[in-house]
Design a protein around this motif. Structure first.
Motif, PDB file in Angstrom:
ATOM      1  N   ARG A  83      11.591  71.725 -15.031  1.00 19.83           N
ATOM      2  CA  ARG A  83      10.281  71.836 -15.665  1.00 19.83           C
ATOM      3  C   ARG A  83      10.332  72.749 -16.884  1.00 19.83           C
ATOM      4  NH1 ARG A  83       6.084  68.235 -14.419  1.00 19.83           N
ATOM      5  NH2 ARG A  83       6.992  67.096 -12.688  1.00 19.83           N
ATOM      6  N   SER A  84      11.024  73.866 -16.755  1.00 11.04           N
ATOM      7  CA  SER A  84      11.111  74.792 -17.882  1.00 11.04           C
ATOM      8  C   SER A  84      11.920  74.188 -19.017  1.00 11.04           C
ATOM      9  CB  SER A  84      11.736  76.120 -17.431  1.00 11.04           C
ATOM     10  OG  SER A  84      13.036  75.913 -16.906  1.00 11.04           O
ATOM     11  N   ARG A  86      12.073  71.010 -19.760  1.00 10.70           N
ATOM     12  CA  ARG A  86      11.205  70.015 -20.396  1.00 10.70           C
ATOM     13  C   ARG A  86      10.281  70.684 -21.409  1.00 10.70           C
ATOM     14  NH1 ARG A  86      14.060  66.901 -17.786  1.00 10.70           N
ATOM     15  NH2 ARG A  86      13.332  65.250 -16.385  1.00 10.70           N
ATOM     16  N   GLU A  87       9.755  71.856 -21.042  1.00  9.30           N
ATOM     17  CA  GLU A  87       8.806  72.546 -21.917  1.00  9.30           C
ATOM     18  C   GLU A  87       9.459  72.987 -23.217  1.00  9.30           C
ATOM     19  OE1 GLU A  87       7.301  75.678 -19.530  1.00  9.30           O
ATOM     20  OE2 GLU A  87       6.131  74.361 -18.203  1.00  9.30           O
ATOM     21  N   SER A  88      10.749  73.269 -23.190  1.00  9.04           N
ATOM     22  CA  SER A  88      11.452  73.717 -24.391  1.00  9.04           C
ATOM     23  C   SER A  88      12.154  72.570 -25.126  1.00  9.04           C
ATOM     24  CB  SER A  88      12.478  74.800 -24.029  1.00  9.04           C
ATOM     25  OG  SER A  88      13.451  74.289 -23.127  1.00  9.04           O
ATOM     26  N   TYR A  89      12.017  71.345 -24.600  1.00 10.56           N
ATOM     27  CA  TYR A  89      12.677  70.189 -25.211  1.00 10.56           C
ATOM     28  C   TYR A  89      12.044  69.906 -26.571  1.00 10.56           C
ATOM     29  CZ  TYR A  89      15.140  65.686 -25.212  1.00 10.56           C
ATOM     30  OH  TYR A  89      15.980  64.622 -25.500  1.00 10.56           O
TER      31      TYR A  89
END
Length: 296
Positions: A83-84, A86-89
């Motif tokens: 999840r983390s 994905r947020e920084s992708y």
């Protein structure tokens, strides 16, 4: 000195060796559905093999269920930490393309749950919801086993699957989906229009409210926001086609559906999947991130 192996170890290793190739598609399949990544699913399959090789399987009645359970637990751990990431992708995230045709290197149980559209729907679910949905609705696991994987009660596991099912059903509410023949016709026409630079032809095949999604992952040039509108998408794709003219465009089965594979200078440049309704492309998804194309 003894080798430290328990009695019967060689027999269970023989059993694992004999049955692994039969069960590996399910192990890989559950991991890919949960993670949307071929690379991560391959890592999970390797982890499961090592875990099985070092475990006492003499008391395991259903080896397939045991292996899939181990894969689900490992995938669940990865999914929570993902999840983390994905947020920084950088830019939109799309599932890693999975070849499912006769030339696919990774066998997988094929149904709509490996398609890009469904994986994007499941991406909106919480990790526990996604695990409960995949294990119950795809792999027909009992809720007691799902509860063990998620470390929750059986009623809680049942509720997670039910909630996920409702959200998936709501997201899937759309006009009738394309048949295989219609998909072939639309993609063939789209390829011809793209190769000839026929802007009018591209517009004709795109729904006026279509959406265009590109996943470059910050590794290559790609739109970092969604592009909406058939005419706007056609203009962008025609311009990109002139700048980065492919050597060839092949058809391939990706996630159980026909897709387009663009090649330039001897390598895969992009893998494009589409959503089609009533003969028009409503969503065009292009994976450009080279990290996601190395296994195509």
């Amino acid at each position: 000195m003894g080798d430290g192996h328990a009695p019967g170890r060689s027999e269970q290793q023989d059993r694992l060796g004999a049955e692994w190739e039969t069960h590996r598609p399910a192990v890989f399949g559950v991991a890919y559905r949960l993670l949307g990544s071929v690379a991560d699913a391959e890592d999970v399959a390797q982890d499961v093999w090592l875990r099985a090789a070092g475990s006492d399987l003499n008391q395991v009645d259903d080896l397939r269920a045991w292996l899939v359970t181990v894969a689900a637990r490992r995938s669940y751990d990865i999914l929570k930490s993902a999840r983390s990431r994905r947020e920084s992708y950088v830019g939109p995230w799309l599932p890693e393309p999975l070849l499912t045709g006769p030339d696919a290197s990774e066998p997988v149980l094929v149904d709509e749950s490996v398609g890009a559209a469904m994986l994007l729907v499941m991406e909106e679910l919480s990790p526990p919801e996604r695990v409960a949905f995949v294990l119950h609705d795809v792999f027909a696991f009992e809720f007691s086993r799902i509860a063990e994987v998620l470390d929750v009660s059986v009623p809680a596991a049942r509720q997670l699957a039910s909630r996920a099912r409702r959200r998936v059903a709501k997201a899937k509410q759309s006009p009738s989906q394309a048949t295989k023949a219609e998909r072939e016709r639309v993609l063939a026409a789209f390829r011809a229009a793209y190769e000839s630079g026929d802007l009018t032809g591209l517009v004709r095949l795109l729904h006026p409210d279509a959406v265009y999604v590109t996943d470059g992952g910050g590794k290559v040039s790609a739109a970092r926001k969604l592009i909406r509108g058939g005419e706007r998408i056609a203009e962008v794709m025609a311009r990109v086609g002139r700048q980065w003219r492919p050597d060839r465009i092949d058809f391939a089965e990706v996630g159980g559906e026909l897709a387009l594979v663009f090649r330039r200078e001897g390598r895969v440049y992009s893998v494009d999947t589409v959503q089609i309704s009533d003969g028009l492309i409503t969503a065009y998804r292009r994976v450009l991130n080279p990290d996601k194309l190395s296994r195509v």
